[in-house]
Design an enzyme around this catalytic site. Structure first.
Site, PDB file in Angstrom:
ATOM      1  N   THR A   1       0.911  -1.322   0.045  1.00 33.42           N
ATOM      2  CA  THR A   1       0.028  -0.087  -0.013  1.00 33.42           C
ATOM      3  C   THR A   1       0.921   1.220  -0.066  1.00 33.42           C
ATOM      4  O   THR A   1       0.303   2.227  -0.579  1.00 33.42           O
ATOM      5  CB  THR A   1      -1.014   0.048   1.342  1.00 33.42           C
ATOM      6  OG1 THR A   1      -0.207   0.008   2.503  1.00 33.42           O
ATOM      7  CG2 THR A   1      -1.920  -1.072   1.282  1.00 33.42           C
ATOM      8  N   CYS A   2       1.965   1.054   0.428  1.00 32.70           N
ATOM      9  CA  CYS A   2       2.882   2.344   0.732  1.00 32.70           C
ATOM     10  C   CYS A   2       3.421   2.772  -0.734  1.00 32.70           C
ATOM     11  O   CYS A   2       3.604   4.067  -0.825  1.00 32.70           O
ATOM     12  CB  CYS A   2       3.957   2.417   1.760  1.00 32.70           C
ATOM     13  SG  CYS A   2       3.513   1.909   3.480  1.00 32.70           S
ATOM     14  N   ASN A   3       3.571   1.748  -1.414  1.00 32.80           N
ATOM     15  CA  ASN A   3       4.419   2.148  -2.777  1.00 32.80           C
ATOM     16  C   ASN A   3       3.285   2.018  -3.967  1.00 32.80           C
ATOM     17  O   ASN A   3       3.851   2.048  -4.980  1.00 32.80           O
ATOM     18  CB  ASN A   3       5.430   1.010  -2.988  1.00 32.80           C
ATOM     19  CG  ASN A   3       6.458   1.373  -2.048  1.00 32.80           C
ATOM     20  OD1 ASN A   3       6.966   2.285  -1.695  1.00 32.80           O
ATOM     21  ND2 ASN A   3       7.030   0.119  -1.242  1.00 32.80           N
TER      22      ASN A   3
END
Length: 142
Positions: free
Chosen positions: A133-135
């Site tokens: 989700t962060c990337n």
């Protein structure tokens, strides 16, 4: 009676809320100075803070970049065929799975991209898709 109701309503909606609201505003403005927010109209500020709620799913498909996949790979074509047949709520759920939010960030859908990467596993039939989700990366087994 009217005076009592007016005074009571004023107390409940204004006086009783003044101190908690001032505390909230003080904390909010410490992290987000008001001078930065004055350049936005209310609807623009709402979009910046909450993200976009209207989606162009074909534009999303167009903006995707691939790692160890090509646009015409069968897995990718199958993915987009199934994706476009999903109801709107399921598409939003996919977006939440991929990014952690069911909304496109406020900077605009034309600039929002994500990656689809080959998970490169020995037996792809035994592995589910995974998201970073962060990337904004979807690891999709073949």
């Amino acid at each position: 009676r009217k005076e009592f109701v007016d005074l009571y309503v004023n107390y409940v909606l204004n006086d009783a809320m003044r101190k908690p609201f001032e505390d909230f505003m003080k904390g909010f403005l410490r992290g987000c100075p008001a001078t930065m927010w004055k350049m936005f109209l209310p609807v623009e500020l709402q979009t910046v803070l909450q993200g976009h709620t209207k989606f162009d799913w074909h534009l999303l498909e167009k903006n995707v970049k691939y790692i160890r996949y090509k646009t015409l790979d069968q897995t990718i074509r199958n993915f987009w065929t199934v994706f476009h047949k999903l109801p709107e709520e399921k598409k939003k759920m996919f977006l939440a799975f991929l990014t952690g939010s069911d909304r496109i960030p406020g900077y605009g859908q034309e600039y929002f991209t994500f990656l689809i990467a080959d998970a490169e596993v020995a037996n792809p039939d035994e592995v589910c898709p995974v998201a970073s989700t962060c990337n904004h990366i979807l690891f999709l087994p073949r």
